[in-house]
Write a protein that holds these residues in place. Sequence first.
Motif, PDB file in Angstrom:
ATOM      1  N   PRO A   1       1.002  -1.030  -0.042  1.00  0.00           N
ATOM      2  CA  PRO A   1       0.109   0.060   0.003  1.00  0.00           C
ATOM      3  C   PRO A   1       0.971   1.006  -0.164  1.00  0.00           C
ATOM      4  N   GLU A   2       0.198   2.364  -0.480  1.00  0.00           N
ATOM      5  CA  GLU A   2       1.163   3.527  -0.545  1.00  0.00           C
ATOM      6  C   GLU A   2       1.520   3.951   0.888  1.00  0.00           C
ATOM      7  N   PHE A   3       2.766   4.547   1.014  1.00  0.00           N
ATOM      8  CA  PHE A   3       3.289   5.138   2.224  1.00  0.00           C
ATOM      9  C   PHE A   3       2.485   6.231   2.796  1.00  0.00           C
ATOM     10  N   ILE A   4       2.007   6.060   3.896  1.00  0.00           N
ATOM     11  CA  ILE A   4       1.169   7.068   4.565  1.00  0.00           C
ATOM     12  C   ILE A   4       1.932   8.144   5.269  1.00  0.00           C
ATOM     13  N   GLU A   5       1.683   9.280   4.697  1.00  0.00           N
ATOM     14  CA  GLU A   5       2.715  10.347   5.475  1.00  0.00           C
ATOM     15  C   GLU A   5       1.933  10.827   6.821  1.00  0.00           C
TER      16      GLU A   5
ATOM     17  N   THR B   1      -0.826  -5.623   9.008  1.00  0.00           N
ATOM     18  CA  THR B   1      -2.284  -5.933   9.555  1.00  0.00           C
ATOM     19  C   THR B   1      -3.432  -5.865   8.576  1.00  0.00           C
ATOM     20  N   GLY B   2      -3.040  -4.702   7.583  1.00  0.00           N
ATOM     21  CA  GLY B   2      -3.953  -4.567   6.341  1.00  0.00           C
ATOM     22  C   GLY B   2      -5.063  -3.582   6.677  1.00  0.00           C
ATOM     23  N   ASN B   3      -5.279  -3.074   8.012  1.00  0.00           N
ATOM     24  CA  ASN B   3      -6.249  -2.127   8.313  1.00  0.00           C
ATOM     25  C   ASN B   3      -5.589  -1.113   9.387  1.00  0.00           C
ATOM     26  N   GLU B   4      -6.369   0.199   9.169  1.00  0.00           N
ATOM     27  CA  GLU B   4      -5.754   1.237   9.826  1.00  0.00           C
ATOM     28  C   GLU B   4      -5.921   0.968  11.400  1.00  0.00           C
ATOM     29  N   GLN B   5      -7.109   0.530  11.691  1.00  0.00           N
ATOM     30  CA  GLN B   5      -7.458   0.487  13.130  1.00  0.00           C
ATOM     31  C   GLN B   5      -6.444  -0.563  13.848  1.00  0.00           C
ATOM     32  N   ASP B   6      -6.378  -1.738  13.198  1.00  0.00           N
ATOM     33  CA  ASP B   6      -5.298  -2.865  13.599  1.00  0.00           C
ATOM     34  C   ASP B   6      -3.825  -2.319  13.782  1.00  0.00           C
ATOM     35  N   ALA B   7      -3.647  -1.442  12.683  1.00  0.00           N
ATOM     36  CA  ALA B   7      -2.266  -0.899  12.602  1.00  0.00           C
ATOM     37  C   ALA B   7      -2.048   0.124  13.685  1.00  0.00           C
ATOM     38  N   LYS B   8      -2.907   1.024  14.041  1.00  0.00           N
ATOM     39  CA  LYS B   8      -2.726   1.965  15.174  1.00  0.00           C
ATOM     40  C   LYS B   8      -2.651   1.193  16.572  1.00  0.00           C
ATOM     41  N   ASP B   9      -3.427   0.128  16.782  1.00  0.00           N
ATOM     42  CA  ASP B   9      -3.335  -0.719  18.000  1.00  0.00           C
ATOM     43  C   ASP B   9      -2.003  -1.295  18.154  1.00  0.00           C
ATOM     44  N   VAL B  10      -1.596  -1.814  17.067  1.00  0.00           N
ATOM     45  CA  VAL B  10      -0.223  -2.441  17.044  1.00  0.00           C
ATOM     46  C   VAL B  10       0.888  -1.556  17.289  1.00  0.00           C
ATOM     47  N   VAL B  11       0.912  -0.421  16.723  1.00  0.00           N
ATOM     48  CA  VAL B  11       1.894   0.631  16.880  1.00  0.00           C
ATOM     49  C   VAL B  11       1.821   0.967  18.499  1.00  0.00           C
ATOM     50  N   GLN B  12       0.531   1.317  18.699  1.00  0.00           N
ATOM     51  CA  GLN B  12       0.445   1.873  20.266  1.00  0.00           C
ATOM     52  C   GLN B  12       1.050   0.757  21.271  1.00  0.00           C
TER      53      GLN B  12
END
Lengths: 395, 177
Positions: free
Chosen positions: A51-55, B28-39
């Motif tokens: 996926p594109e890098f999100i800034e 993870t493939g989705n923004e909510q999971d990505a946020k949780d993982v980074v947190q």
Amino acid sequence: MSHLRDDDLVLHYYGEDGPRLVEVERHLQTCAECAIAYQALTRTLSAVTPPEFIETTPLDDLWALRQMLRDRAGSRARKVSARFVALVWLVPLLYPLSLPLIVGSGRLAQTQILAAPLVVLALAWACAGPFVAAFALNRAAVDFEWLSSRAFAGGAMVAAATPGLYLLVARLLPGLAWWYAALALAALASLAPWPSTPRSTRNILVVHRLSAAVITIFALTHIGNQLVGFVSESAYAAALTFLREGYHQAIVEWLLLTSAAVQIVSGATMGMKKVRPGAWTDNFQAISGWYLAMFLITHVLAPGVLNPGATPAPAAVIAATQFNLLATARGAASLPFLLLGVVAFLYHVGTYARLAALAYLAEAQVRRLSYAAVFAGTSVVVTLALALCGVHLIR
Amino acid sequence: MTDSDLDVFLSLIERHRRYLYNLALRITGNEQDAKDVVQDALLNAYLHLEGFENRADLRTWLNRILVNCAIDHLRGIRRRPDMYEPQPITDVAETVASSTPDPERLVANADWRRQVAAVMKTMSPLERVTFVLRHFEGRSIAEISETVGIGTNAAKQHIFRAVRKIRLALEPHWSGR
């Protein structure tokens, strides 16, 4: 050169075929079939792009990030709740009470078969320590900066190792007063600052696994011999006499002793490394390790074990004692000790075997094998329990 | 840990935050999971900052923590049937075979991206992580095995299985089914 396998093509695509790189490339230029297969792979994989890098990310709100870290770090670093500390220390405090229950229910079951579930219940109580420790460790984080946390971690270790520790203390200093004195000492010792785990335990792990291989061979032989005991006491005695020819050799005894020492020391350096709330598998791996350490110490210090030069007791005498554990409270203490030893060994080795299998087999296959292993392990433990309680196929 | 420790930590991770979020997103493939993982990863890193002393590379250390948090997170999702509903790989293959036939335009196509994401969901956590690190991040297998904490042979096998799933689901498209 024969045709390349799919996995060879994947390695080549990623430039991971090492010294074979040139050879594989040359083959692809001369073999049309492999070249077509490689082209298909390349076409598919090159179309799978990230996926594109999100800034602008949700973490750009630094104030919110700071707040989140402060709140969550604060809640993690809280002292361990007193009820968890009490829970883990209650296990060793109450443990001696379970032994007369095992003996009493065992005697009752010999005349009234309907009382057999009472033996199981009493045994479950005696074996509860490691499970209580696992339950508590799954809920409370250990932070060694806090006294309560250190008391909790020490309590969890003692709870997990209680059957072995009790037997060891009872052998060295008989009497309940000494047991409670030993517990008080352990509680005090756990309050002292704990040494930190080394950052990298990779080399320690290698040594741990090598010594584990030696112990595993010995343990499997031992378990096999105990299972023979389910057939009859005389079969056990005959197998023991035969096996003694091997493991009472001085070199074998020293190899075992060294391996046991290496296991305990290397295990102790890694013992708390992966313990954390919610990590059931890792926590059980640590707890089974603690139990096995205590099991090895107690077993090595048992009379007649690893005693070069001494004449061992006749196998028939050992069989008569071994398979009559419900007769006395002292014998009853060996029952949870031995059964938990087998459970801890099977779990500890099984978890490693499962990880190793994942390198070669698909996850679904490994899962199926794990279920089969759990079934086989449970059958072994139940058979051993029956044999140790004096139940044999041939009397 | 004091407020000044937190400030030091935040300034240390400043240059890596976006990279970590994007890596988590790829895994993870989705923004909510990505946020949780980074947190989770940042919290773990913050709590174990003392363990970082004398390590050569902060990004490598943060990566390792993030990857392990991602694996835990994906395993957690798989254990929750309400959150884990992967499409069977045969269904993904059928959708691919019946979709737009122009291969050159596929990569930029949102439908194609969805199909790739659907295949990724059929992978196990370790397959997904090792594949993302190798394929998207260009890490060597040796680095991956070090980061994930598995042997190189195991890392290879996970990547092979992930690629097999990708091929099984997406190759019917090229073969013009």
